[in-house]
Write an enzyme that holds these catalytic residues in place. Structure first.
Site, PDB file in Angstrom:
ATOM      1  N   CYS A  20       0.755  -1.166  -0.068  1.00  0.00           N
ATOM      2  CA  CYS A  20      -0.084  -0.011   0.064  1.00  0.00           C
ATOM      3  C   CYS A  20       0.794   1.161  -0.146  1.00  0.00           C
ATOM      4  O   CYS A  20       1.639   1.458   0.872  1.00  0.00           O
ATOM      5  CB  CYS A  20      -0.961   0.057   1.102  1.00  0.00           C
ATOM      6  SG  CYS A  20      -1.910   1.433   1.400  1.00  0.00           S
ATOM      7  N   LYS A  47     -10.147  -9.039   7.777  1.00  0.00           N
ATOM      8  CA  LYS A  47      -9.747  -7.988   8.645  1.00  0.00           C
ATOM      9  C   LYS A  47     -10.120  -8.582  10.326  1.00  0.00           C
ATOM     10  O   LYS A  47     -11.324  -8.903  10.376  1.00  0.00           O
ATOM     11  CB  LYS A  47     -10.558  -6.846   8.269  1.00  0.00           C
ATOM     12  CG  LYS A  47      -9.966  -6.258   6.988  1.00  0.00           C
ATOM     13  CD  LYS A  47     -11.094  -5.216   6.478  1.00  0.00           C
ATOM     14  CE  LYS A  47     -10.919  -4.841   5.210  1.00  0.00           C
ATOM     15  NZ  LYS A  47     -11.689  -4.153   4.254  1.00  0.00           N
ATOM     16  N   HIS A 160       5.544   1.817  -7.353  1.00  0.00           N
ATOM     17  CA  HIS A 160       4.258   1.214  -7.755  1.00  0.00           C
ATOM     18  C   HIS A 160       4.420   1.204  -9.360  1.00  0.00           C
ATOM     19  O   HIS A 160       4.485   0.087 -10.154  1.00  0.00           O
ATOM     20  CB  HIS A 160       2.990   1.477  -7.358  1.00  0.00           C
ATOM     21  CG  HIS A 160       2.930   0.996  -6.036  1.00  0.00           C
ATOM     22  ND1 HIS A 160       1.881   0.038  -5.738  1.00  0.00           N
ATOM     23  CD2 HIS A 160       3.541   0.975  -4.741  1.00  0.00           C
ATOM     24  CE1 HIS A 160       1.901  -0.437  -4.282  1.00  0.00           C
ATOM     25  NE2 HIS A 160       2.970   0.067  -3.754  1.00  0.00           N
ATOM     26  N   LYS A 210      -6.125  -5.783 -11.030  1.00  0.00           N
ATOM     27  CA  LYS A 210      -6.681  -4.603 -11.691  1.00  0.00           C
ATOM     28  C   LYS A 210      -6.290  -4.600 -13.005  1.00  0.00           C
ATOM     29  O   LYS A 210      -6.616  -3.731 -13.801  1.00  0.00           O
ATOM     30  CB  LYS A 210      -6.003  -3.509 -11.008  1.00  0.00           C
ATOM     31  CG  LYS A 210      -6.403  -3.514  -9.455  1.00  0.00           C
ATOM     32  CD  LYS A 210      -6.135  -2.143  -8.837  1.00  0.00           C
ATOM     33  CE  LYS A 210      -6.433  -2.413  -7.159  1.00  0.00           C
ATOM     34  NZ  LYS A 210      -5.658  -3.538  -6.321  1.00  0.00           N
TER      35      LYS A 210
END
Length: 213
Positions: A20, A47, A160, A210
């Site tokens: 992230c 989570k 990234h 993605k």
């Protein structure tokens, strides 16, 4: 009181730092300011209850500066860190604060693009060219000689971009953007960056769903 920060764990490797860029931005800020912190890795695919209590939306990063108040959003978190730990200053002058801010959305659009003629590659190149020109005039960092908040925000996103586009599209930042290349080399080799960056395989795994190739 030790400050605490919850960040993304790598998918399939819950004990490893994940991919992230917003989490890395917060970690970089703490590292550059030499603030001791406790890092809590969160498996976003599963989570835990304790995490959802402090982050009801289930988003990372979330940060606690030692007062048991958890705050979200990397913009807000880095501002709080700057105010609470002002030395060394990482403040970017307002006129430079948005330098490179359109690069990340342009990268995402190009990564997801299936149409070579949709202009997404040119839009990204235009943004990288603008960054190159800024660095030529004002570098080596966005605000000159010293790293500032804008670099710690942009650096993870450029990492990234570099890793994902080379892997999925065989695409690299053009060689003629020499100031951008010098900038990424300088940023990525900083001790703070080496310590907080995700492994390339976790970054690639994070972007794989993605990618529309």
């Amino acid at each position: 009181m030790t400050v605490e920060v919850c960040v993304k764990a790598a998918a399939g490797a819950p004990d490893t730092l994940g991919d992230c860029p917003f989490s890395q931005r917060v970690l970089l800020t703490l590292e550059e300011k030499k603030v001791p912190y406790e890092m809590k890795l969160v498996d976003l695919g599963n989570k835990p209850e304790w995490f959802l209590k402090i982050s009801p939306e289930g988003k990372v990063p979330v940060f606690n500066s030692g007062d048991d108040k958890w705050i979200a959003d990397s913009d807000v978190i880095t501002q709080v860190i700057e105010e609470k730990f002002p030395t060394p200053s990482l403040v970017t002058p307002p006129e430079y604060a948005s330098v490179g801010s359109k690069i990340f959305p342009s990268f995402v659009k190009f990564l997801k693009s299936k149409d070579a003629s949709d202009g997404s590659e040119k839009a990204l190149l235009d943004e990288l060219q603008a960054l190159d020109e800024h660095l030529k005039a004002h570098g080596p960092y966005i605000n000159g000689e010293n790293v500032s908040a804008a670099d710690l925000n942009l650096g993870p996103k450029l990492f990234h971009l570099q890793v994902a586009l080379e892997h999925f599209k065989g695409w690299k930042i053009p060689e003629n953007l020499t100031s951008v290349h010098a900038y990424t080399k300088a940023l990525f080799s900083r001790e703070s960056f080496v310590k907080t960056k995700p492994a390339k395989e976790h970054l690639i795994a994070g972007w794989a769903p993605k990618w529309c190739g």
